[in-house]
Write an enzyme that holds these catalytic residues in place. Structure first.
Site, PDB file in Angstrom:
ATOM      1  N   LYS A  95       0.935  -1.269   0.014  1.00 44.27           N
ATOM      2  CA  LYS A  95       0.085  -0.063   0.107  1.00 44.27           C
ATOM      3  C   LYS A  95       0.694   1.275  -0.008  1.00 44.27           C
ATOM      4  O   LYS A  95       0.632   2.190   0.830  1.00 44.27           O
ATOM      5  CB  LYS A  95      -1.079  -0.084   1.023  1.00 44.27           C
ATOM      6  CG  LYS A  95      -1.895  -1.067   1.101  1.00 44.27           C
ATOM      7  CD  LYS A  95      -2.853  -1.204   2.221  1.00 44.27           C
ATOM      8  CE  LYS A  95      -3.687  -2.245   2.369  1.00 44.27           C
ATOM      9  NZ  LYS A  95      -3.130  -3.549   2.751  1.00 44.27           N
TER      10      LYS A  95
HETATM   11  O1  LIG Z   1      -8.997  -3.064   1.993  1.00 45.76           O
HETATM   12  C1  LIG Z   1      -8.187  -3.760   2.548  1.00 45.76           C
HETATM   13  C2  LIG Z   1      -6.933  -4.066   1.908  1.00 45.76           C
HETATM   14  C3  LIG Z   1      -6.022  -4.830   2.309  1.00 45.76           C
HETATM   15  N1  LIG Z   1      -6.327  -5.722   3.196  1.00 45.76           N
HETATM   16  C4  LIG Z   1      -5.502  -7.020   3.587  1.00 45.76           C
HETATM   17  O2  LIG Z   1      -5.823  -8.013   3.244  1.00 45.76           O
HETATM   18  C5  LIG Z   1      -5.587  -9.033   4.110  1.00 45.76           C
HETATM   19  C6  LIG Z   1      -7.006  -9.246   5.085  1.00 45.76           C
HETATM   20  O3  LIG Z   1      -6.406 -10.413   5.971  1.00 45.76           O
HETATM   21  P1  LIG Z   1      -7.668 -11.142   6.638  1.00 45.76           P
HETATM   22  O4  LIG Z   1      -6.966 -12.093   7.843  1.00 45.76           O
HETATM   23  O5  LIG Z   1      -8.089 -12.188   5.707  1.00 45.76           O
HETATM   24  O6  LIG Z   1      -8.567 -10.242   7.180  1.00 45.76           O
HETATM   25  C7  LIG Z   1      -4.634  -8.272   5.187  1.00 45.76           C
HETATM   26  O7  LIG Z   1      -3.278  -8.432   4.824  1.00 45.76           O
HETATM   27  C8  LIG Z   1      -4.933  -6.864   5.124  1.00 45.76           C
HETATM   28  O8  LIG Z   1      -3.720  -5.911   5.274  1.00 45.76           O
HETATM   29  C9  LIG Z   1      -7.508  -5.915   3.847  1.00 45.76           C
HETATM   30  O9  LIG Z   1      -7.814  -6.460   4.693  1.00 45.76           O
HETATM   31  N2  LIG Z   1      -8.497  -4.807   3.392  1.00 45.76           N
END
Ligand SMILES: O=c1ccn([C@@H]2O[C@H](COP(=O)(O)O)[C@@H](O)[C@H]2O)c(=O)[nH]1
Length: 271
Positions: A95
């Site tokens: 990001k």
């Molecule tokens: O909008 C967003 C952008 C990035 N993320 C990232 O995705 C994963 C989600 O992890 P989970 O454990 O499946 O919840 C994490 O690396 C976030 O930094 C997001 O969640 N939302």
């Protein structure tokens, strides 16, 4: 190979829209890995080797490595994926967002140091801040559009003129102006299916990275209904914690595989 071709090939050959997120948290590692200097690499390698045939891509989140001073283990992990699981694209979730001269260094870090196939980028500093990534025409540049967190609405939902909301403007700008090399994608959270549908309407078949199923509670059926493209693909649906920590013992990788398989099949049931 161009990120988009690699992604297309992975969607087809794996019959999967699942992206496994690699967010290694040492506090949640099984006991046999605790305290090892290479624990982060070993933990993630176990997950990668157990799930590679079930995914269209992997998404390591850089903060989990940097916080532990483990960028060397991130490099080793991405090398491992390229060597052992070729044709499996790696999206570095960083990001990034900064002025062009600094963005140039971030692009070198992502694509040359870490050898990622794609990176997530924050678009809110505008085109010149994204240009250094776009110049790597064969690499994916996946821009934040409608994020999965509740606070994403604070800014992304603001009206910016012409009846358009900020996330819609980002989608339109990326689809119409920034995607000259065909290497852009967008992040749209599974927690907001109506906005996934709206973004799909704006961007046509562009790939969407969709975090928010699993631990964040996003609905797979609604995500698929809203986000599938004309080819029945177009999505990289990410799950991190729900898969990584499905088990807590020595068999954690087998437990992760079981949940990855269930998740892939639940996604495919709605294609
Ligand atoms: O909008 C967003 C952008 C990035 N993320 C990232 O995705 C994963 C989600 O992890 P989970 O454990 O499946 O919840 C994490 O690396 C976030 O930094 C997001 O969640 N939302």
């Amino acid at each position: 190979m161009h990120f988009m071709y690699a992604l297309q090939a992975a969607w087809q050959s794996r019959n999967s829209l699942l992206c496994v997120g690699l967010d290694p948290d040492p506090a949640r590692f099984p006991a046999h890995l605790q305290g090892r200097p290479d624990a982060i690499f070993e933990f993630c390698k176990g997950i990668v080797d157990a799930t590679a045939d079930l995914v269209c891509c992997f998404k390591p989140q850089i903060a989990y490595f940097a916080a532990q001073r483990a960028e060397d283990q991130l490099e080793a992990l991405i090398d491992h994926i390229h060597d052992r699981h070729p044709h499996t694209p790696v999206i570095l979730d960083a990001k990034r967002g900064d002025i062009g001269s600094t963005a140039t260094q971030y692009a070198v870090e992502a694509f040359e140091r870490f050898r990622a196939d794609a990176i997530t980028v924050n678009p809110y500093m505008g085109r010149d801040s994204v240009e250094p990534y776009l110049e790597y025409a064969d690499k994916g540049v996946i821009l934040l559009c409608r994020t999965s967190n509740p606070g994403g609405s604070d800014l992304q939902f603001l009206e910016v003129g012409g009846g358009e909301r900020l996330f819609e403007r980002v989608a339109r700008l990326v689809a119409n102006d920034w995607n000259a090399s065909g290497n852009c994608g967008l992040v749209v959270g599974a927690t907001f299916p109506a906005e996934i549908a709206r973004v799909r309407q704006i961007v046509g078949d562009m790939p969407l990275l969709v975090p928010g199923i699993g631990a964040q509670g996003g609905d797979i059926a609604e995500t698929m209904q809203a986000g599938g493209n004309s080819a029945g693909t177009g999505l990289m649906i990410n799950s991190s914690r729900a898969i990584l920590y499905a088990g807590s013992g020595e068999d954690y990788a087998a437990a992760a595989r079981r949940v990855a398989l269930e998740t892939r099949d639940a996604i495919n049931a709605h294609r």
